[in-house]
Each structure stands twice: as structure tokens, then as C-alpha cells.
Design a protein around this motif. Structure first.
Motif, short mmCIF file in Angstrom:
data_model
loop_
_atom_site.label_atom_id
_atom_site.label_comp_id
_atom_site.label_asym_id
_atom_site.label_seq_id
_atom_site.Cartn_x
_atom_site.Cartn_y
_atom_site.Cartn_z
N PHE A 259 7.87 -17.55 -40.74
CA PHE A 259 8.25 -18.45 -39.88
C PHE A 259 7.59 -16.86 -39.16
CE2 PHE A 259 10.98 -21.29 -40.53
CZ PHE A 259 10.44 -22.50 -40.62
N SER A 260 6.59 -16.81 -39.20
CA SER A 260 6.13 -15.49 -38.18
C SER A 260 4.62 -16.01 -37.74
CB SER A 260 5.33 -14.07 -39.63
OG SER A 260 4.51 -14.60 -40.45
N ASP A 261 4.18 -14.93 -37.15
CA ASP A 261 3.15 -15.35 -36.47
C ASP A 261 1.87 -15.39 -37.48
OD1 ASP A 261 4.63 -14.40 -34.21
OD2 ASP A 261 3.33 -12.74 -33.24
N ASP A 262 1.14 -14.92 -38.39
CA ASP A 262 0.47 -15.09 -38.48
C ASP A 262 0.85 -16.50 -40.24
OD1 ASP A 262 2.32 -13.96 -40.10
OD2 ASP A 262 1.01 -12.67 -41.90
N TYR A 267 8.90 -17.23 -33.14
CA TYR A 267 9.68 -17.58 -32.23
C TYR A 267 9.81 -16.82 -31.36
CZ TYR A 267 12.84 -20.09 -35.35
OH TYR A 267 13.97 -20.01 -36.19
N ASN A 268 10.18 -16.80 -30.20
CA ASN A 268 10.59 -14.96 -29.16
C ASN A 268 12.15 -15.80 -28.80
OD1 ASN A 268 9.79 -16.58 -26.90
ND2 ASN A 268 8.40 -15.20 -26.65
N GLU A 269 12.92 -15.17 -27.93
CA GLU A 269 13.83 -15.23 -27.49
C GLU A 269 14.28 -16.92 -26.78
OE1 GLU A 269 14.46 -11.99 -24.26
OE2 GLU A 269 15.73 -12.02 -26.47
N LEU A 273 6.60 -20.31 -29.51
CA LEU A 273 6.05 -19.78 -30.74
C LEU A 273 5.35 -19.00 -30.36
CD1 LEU A 273 7.89 -22.40 -32.16
CD2 LEU A 273 5.55 -23.04 -33.29
N THR A 274 4.82 -18.18 -31.42
CA THR A 274 4.71 -17.14 -30.86
C THR A 274 3.09 -16.89 -32.30
OG1 THR A 274 5.37 -15.43 -32.15
CG2 THR A 274 5.95 -15.07 -29.94
N GLY A 275 1.85 -16.51 -32.03
CA GLY A 275 1.15 -16.02 -33.37
C GLY A 275 -0.07 -16.79 -31.65
N GLU A 276 -0.92 -16.77 -33.36
CA GLU A 276 -2.40 -17.35 -32.58
C GLU A 276 -3.11 -18.76 -32.61
OE1 GLU A 276 -6.96 -17.00 -34.13
OE2 GLU A 276 -5.77 -15.90 -35.37
N TYR A 277 -2.07 -19.26 -33.91
CA TYR A 277 -2.16 -20.60 -33.52
C TYR A 277 -1.36 -21.75 -33.03
CZ TYR A 277 -4.72 -19.01 -37.44
OH TYR A 277 -6.41 -18.05 -37.99
N TYR A 278 0.06 -21.55 -33.07
CA TYR A 278 0.77 -22.22 -32.45
C TYR A 278 1.52 -21.63 -30.93
CZ TYR A 278 0.02 -23.80 -37.72
OH TYR A 278 -0.51 -23.99 -38.65
N ILE A 308 6.45 -25.77 -28.10
CA ILE A 308 7.06 -26.51 -29.34
C ILE A 308 8.01 -25.49 -29.14
CG2 ILE A 308 7.14 -26.80 -31.83
CD1 ILE A 308 6.04 -28.69 -30.42
N ILE A 309 9.35 -25.47 -29.46
CA ILE A 309 10.29 -24.52 -29.42
C ILE A 309 11.42 -24.63 -30.41
CG2 ILE A 309 12.72 -24.48 -28.24
CD1 ILE A 309 11.97 -25.99 -25.39
N ARG A 310 11.87 -23.63 -31.07
CA ARG A 310 12.37 -23.52 -32.55
C ARG A 310 14.08 -22.84 -31.56
NH1 ARG A 310 8.06 -21.64 -36.25
NH2 ARG A 310 7.05 -23.88 -36.34
N CYS A 311 15.22 -23.22 -32.09
CA CYS A 311 16.62 -22.31 -32.01
C CYS A 311 15.91 -20.98 -32.78
CB CYS A 311 17.36 -22.60 -32.43
SG CYS A 311 18.03 -24.38 -31.20
N ASN A 312 16.92 -19.71 -32.08
CA ASN A 312 16.23 -18.65 -32.33
C ASN A 312 18.40 -17.53 -32.86
OD1 ASN A 312 18.46 -17.73 -30.31
ND2 ASN A 312 16.41 -17.50 -28.71
N ARG A 313 18.79 -18.69 -33.75
CA ARG A 313 19.73 -18.07 -34.30
C ARG A 313 19.96 -19.19 -35.50
NH1 ARG A 313 25.15 -16.38 -31.55
NH2 ARG A 313 24.72 -16.40 -29.24
#
Length: 535
Positions: A259-262, A267-269, A273-278, A308-313
Motif C-alpha cells: 500500500f504505497s504510491d507505486d 493513503y493519507n490521514e 488514496l495517493t499515487g499516480e493510479y488510484y 476510495i477510502i482506506r482506514c489509516n490505523r
């Protein structure tokens, strides 16, 4: 699914709204989506690439146009209002479709079945090997993410039919979707609860979960995405990679593994989602948040199109240990369980629902029964010899846990309340869903290889488990497949998984007190217990 663990989120999700019209819909081949064909109730198209084959390839001996009842079980009675268009699938929309011969396949019999190729569909394709996401190189990730992006943007061969009046099919509205989103919509549609309230009596929850059809339904979903991407990209070797979450248990940096940008997107706080694709500009949902039982999702409705949202804990009892399923959990599931039915049960339907004990199907989906004392014995199959009067249901096993981790986060102190993977139907909007379910399917394949003589077990003609019977056709797929047809080792479907061998459990009997819930919520008003020791 994992509904017992997300009840505290449901009010927030419902307040957020849904994309609703009426309560009847279908996914059909685009060539069968015209009003004229819908009124005629016959979907027997001619191959567009080989028109000389004729309808269903009959001129080439590839198939015939026949009654749906000769392909699927269609004996369920529509006894309730509102009308459930999924019952006896796909009879509300079509009573005649293609039935392909031998290894011919596709909704027009113009293709080959999974795993075959050639003009006569007699040649086995090279075995596709599903590999772990952690084995991907940087170049592999770039290729894979671009392939998914294309699937998200290329128009599907299927269309969504939305009748505005179930008594008059000619009122239908037709929507086109991308290759990827039509599979999301399929999950949304199948995951709506039964309209008649049978669930309260211990039935399967819907047409894809908490019943015997869970493994095979999701297998066909994964196979269909692979097939549709192969066709869209003209690449028969495309395979989804599996996310082996048993590698992640206890790793404080588990997010960085995929689960990283590449990779599958960071996903941030905020959970976006972050990164080029998502990121929110390049990848959005359809039909999310939840769509109610009697509501239809119009995939073009802007209220369901969200980031899209992912939990960050971390989902953990401590800050540095994620409670992912363990290698021992996988070993127990693969080596100690029947497929589904526990013939010693005195409950009339407990042989098939999430309360069934000693069930590989239940353990795989994420449910099991343990003593209410909180004792868990991994050396004795975990749930063996549990009395009905002193047991509780837990829903935090294999498949359910990653949904919870990405969708809900930490239960006791939730960091978000509406992660995409927590959505009952809309969870496939998160691209991680398919890597997660590829792992689930690979575990099914391992179990099938270990148990080659066990038949598909499911009630025949039992209304409480409509859609889960061995000869029920899987909702809402075309071409039509029964659970019995999909229930076979992966090599017969053209794939295998390079899963590692899972080591047997070595820990002693674990004990958790009733008061030590380890951040897991109470289920059915009793303390919940997880198979891991409380940290």
C-alpha cells in the motif's frame, strides 16, 4: 460477510445516502440489452467475430439456444413482495439463453471455456500462475497498474438494465460500464440481502455471502475479471496476483509492502488514496455507500461516485502488531475442516449458514464458533466439540479480517467509519479487493486439491439458500454457470497459485478472559474472541 463487525458504522453510512431508483436490475450481455430482446426474453446472440457460427454457434456445433431451466435450477417460488429479480436467475429477464457444448464458452458460444484455446477449443492454454503481490518488481507494478487503469476505462461487453417498472420490462434504462466497474456492480447486486427477510431464520445472507456459494461465487468473480481483462488487452496470460495476508501478521510496516504510491496506492490521514493510479482523480467508486435491499444502483448516479477510502490505523491490540490472519490459521482451514456441512448439528439450517461448525467454507469466509468461555484450541481444529449452548460466533477469521483492516481500522478507536472495503456490496471499488479475493480463491484451490472427492455441498431447492444450491446459476453472471461447474481444482480452469506451504500451528492452547476483548467488539452481546492471544 463481516457485517457483525461493522454495525457501529452503519448509521453513518446510511446517512450518507445511496444511488437508488427502483429495486429490479440485471447485468446482461450488451448485445442482449435492447428493449426488443428484453421483451422477447431470449438472449441467444451470434458471435460478432464469427457471424457464420449463427445464434449460440449452432451452425458450428458449438452450442444451442435453450430454456434456462435446462441449465440452471429454476424451481424457487416468488412468494414475497417486492419481487426479487435475482431469484431463479436469470428468468425474470431471459427464459432462453445459450448452452455451449464441450469446451466452447462465452455468452454466444463464440469463445472457449476457461483454460482452453484453439478453433475447436480442445487445446489447453499454458497454465496461468497466480503469484504473490510481494513478488512483483517495480516494473511489474507499473504494468499491472496500467492494466487495471485500462480495465477501469475500457467499455465492458456487458450492460446494466434498470427496469423502472417491474411489471413492464420495456420501461428499462440501459447503462454502460467499464470492464472493471461491471464487476463491482455485479458484487453490489448479489450482495443485497434477500428481500423476504429469510435471513432472520438462519438463511444465507444474500446471493454471494454467508452460505455455501461464497467460495464459488467469488471464484467466478475473480475469473471473470481476469477473462474480461484478457479480452480487452488481447493478452491471455493476464492473471491477478494474490495478497497473502498471512505474511503481514505482526509486521508494523505492513502498509509499505503493497500500500504505497507505486503499488496499490498509498493513503493519507484522511484515508484518500495517493499515487499516480488510484488517487481521487483517477479512480473513483460506483454504488457506494451501501445500496439497500429494495433499491437499485444506477452506476451513473453521482451520489455513488466517490474517492476510495482506506482506514489509516493498524487493526491491532498494540500499536505495532496488525492482527492479520496467521500461517497457522491458513493451515487449520486447509487441513481440519469439511467443506460445509456438519452432519452432527441439530440445527435445521446450521449445516449451511455461518453458524456451521467444523466448516472450511465458514472458516475461509471468516466465521467460526468457539466456546463462550473464550477458550481456543488450535491443536484441536479450533472449534471442535463445541456445545451449541455454550458457544459464540466470531467473525474475525481469514477473509473477513483484511476487509475490516482496510474498511474499519481499529474497532475500539475507529479512525474512519466508512472505508470502501467495509461496504457490503461496494468493496470491489478498492483495487485491493481483487488481490485479497485472489488469495481467498487460492486457498479454495489448495483445499480442493487436498479434498478432490468432496462434492459441492448445498441445499437443493431450499428457498432459504436461493442462489447457493449446487445447480443454481450464479447471480448475475453471463454466460450462465452453476456452483457445481465452478467447484473444481484451478488447473481445470487454467490457473494455479504458487502459494507457499503453510506450517502447522505450534502454539499451545490460548486463553483470553471474557473481559479482555482485545479491541474486538461484542457479537450477539457476548465477548468476542480471536484466534490470536490477546496482546
Amino acid at each position: 460477510l463481516y457485517r457483525n463487525l461493522k454495525m457501529q458504522t452503519i448509521l453513518v453510512i446510511l446517512v450518507a445516502g445511496c444511488c437508488c431508483m427502483s429495486f429490479g436490475e440485471a447485468q446482461v450481455p450488451k448485445v442482449c440489452s435492447s428493449i426488443e430482446i428484453l421483451v422477447n426474453k431470449t438472449c441467444c446472440p451470434t458471435s460478432e467475430t464469427n457471424p457464420s457460427f449463427g445464434p449460440c454457434g449452432v451452425n458450428a456445433g458449438r452450442g444451442i439456444c435453450t430454456d434456462v431451466s435446462k441449465i440452471c435450477y429454476t424451481g424457487y417460488k416468488q412468494e414475497f413482495v417486492p419481487f426479487d429479480t435475482r431469484l431463479n436467475w436469470p428468468m425474470y429477464f431471459f427464459n432462453r439463453t445459450c448452452k455451449c457444448n464441450e469446451n466452447y464458452g462465452g455468452f454466444d458460444c463464440g469463445e472457449c471455456e476457461f483454460g482452453y484455446t484453439g478453433n475447436n477449443c480442445k487445446t489447453k492454454l499454458p497454465m496461468r500462475i497466480r503469484k504473490s503481490v510481494t513478488a512483483k518488481t517495480a516494473a511489474d507494478w507499473t504494468t499491472y497498474n496500467k492494466q487495471l487503469q485500462k480495465a477501469k476505462n475500457i467499455s465492458s461487453r456487458y450492460a446494466i438494465v434498470l427496469p423502472t417498472d417491474l411489471s413492464n420490462i420495456s420501461t428499462s434504462i440501459v447503462r454502460n460500464l467499464s470492464v472493471y466497474d461491471h464487476l463491482v456492480w455485479s458484487h453490489v447486486f448479489a450482495a443485497k440481502t434477500h428481500v423476504d427477510g429469510y435471513y432472520a431464520n438462519g438463511s444465507a445472507y444474500d446471493y454471494a455471502h454467508e452460505g455455501p456459494g461464497f467460495p464459488t461465487w467469488h471464484r467466478l468473480l475473480v475469473l471473470t475479471l481476469e477473462r474480461e481483462i484478457q479480452i480487452a488487452l488481447n493478452d491471455s496470460s493476464f492473471s491477478l496476483s494474490y495478497w497473502d495476508w498471512t505474511d503481514f501478521q505482526g509486521q508494523p510496516d505492513w502498509k509499505s509492502l503493497i500500500f504505497s504510491d507505486d503499488k496499490l496506492g498509498g493513503y493519507n490521514e484522511t484515508g484518500y488514496l495517493t499515487g499516480e493510479y488510484y488517487n481521487p482523480e483517477n479512480w473513483t467508486s460506483i454504488c457506494w455507500p451501501e445500496v439497500g435491499t429494495n433499491e437499485t444502483c444506477d452506476p451513473t448516479d453521482p451520489s455513488g461516485i466517490r474517492p476510495i477510502i482506506r482506514c489509516n490505523r493498524n487493526y491491532a491490540c498494540t500499536a505495532d502488531a496488525g492482527l492479520f490472519p496467521t500461517e497457522a490459521d491458513a493451515y487449520r482451514a486447509l487441513n481440519n475442516y469439511k467443506l460445509w456441512r456438519d452432519s452432527s448439528s441439530n440445527e435445521p439450517y446450521a449445516s449451511y449458514n455461518k453458524f456451521a461448525k467444523n466448516s472450511f467454507g465458514n472458516f475461509l469466509e471468516g466465521f467460526s464458533v468457539v466456546p463462550s468461555s473464550g477458550e481456543y484450541n488450535p491443536l484441536n481444529s479450533g472449534v471442535a466439540n463445541v456445545s451449541d449452548t455454550e458457544s459464540i460466533l466470531i467473525g474475525t477469521l481469514l477473509h473477513n479480517v483484511p476487509h475490516i483492516i482496510l474498511g474499519i481500522g481499529n474497532i475500539k478507536y475507529p479512525s474512519c467509519v466508512a472505508g470502501t472495503m467495509a461496504s457490503e456490496g461496494g468493496s470491489p471499488n478498492d483495487p485491493a479487493f481483487f488481490n485479497h479475493h485472489t488469495m481467498v480463491d487460492c486457498l479454495l484451490d489448495e483445499w480442493l486439491k487436498k479434498n478432490p472427492t468432496q462434492p459441492y455441498v448445498g441445499p437443493v431447492g431450499n428457498r432459504m439458500f436461493a442462489g447457493h444450491g449446487p445447480d443454481d446459476c450464479l447471480v448475475p453472471f453471463f454466460p450462465l454457470y452453476t456452483h457445481r461447474q465452478i467447484y473444481k481444482v484451478g488447473s481445470e480452469l487454467g490457473f494455479s497459485c504458487d502459494l507457499r506451504d503453510f506450517a502447522p500451528p505450534i502454539e499451545k492452547v490460548l486463553q483470553c478472559s471474557k473481559d479482555d476483548t482485545c479491541d474486538f467488539p461484542a457479537i450477539h452481546n457476548t465477548p468476542a474472541v480471536h484466534q490470536h492471544s490477546c496482546y
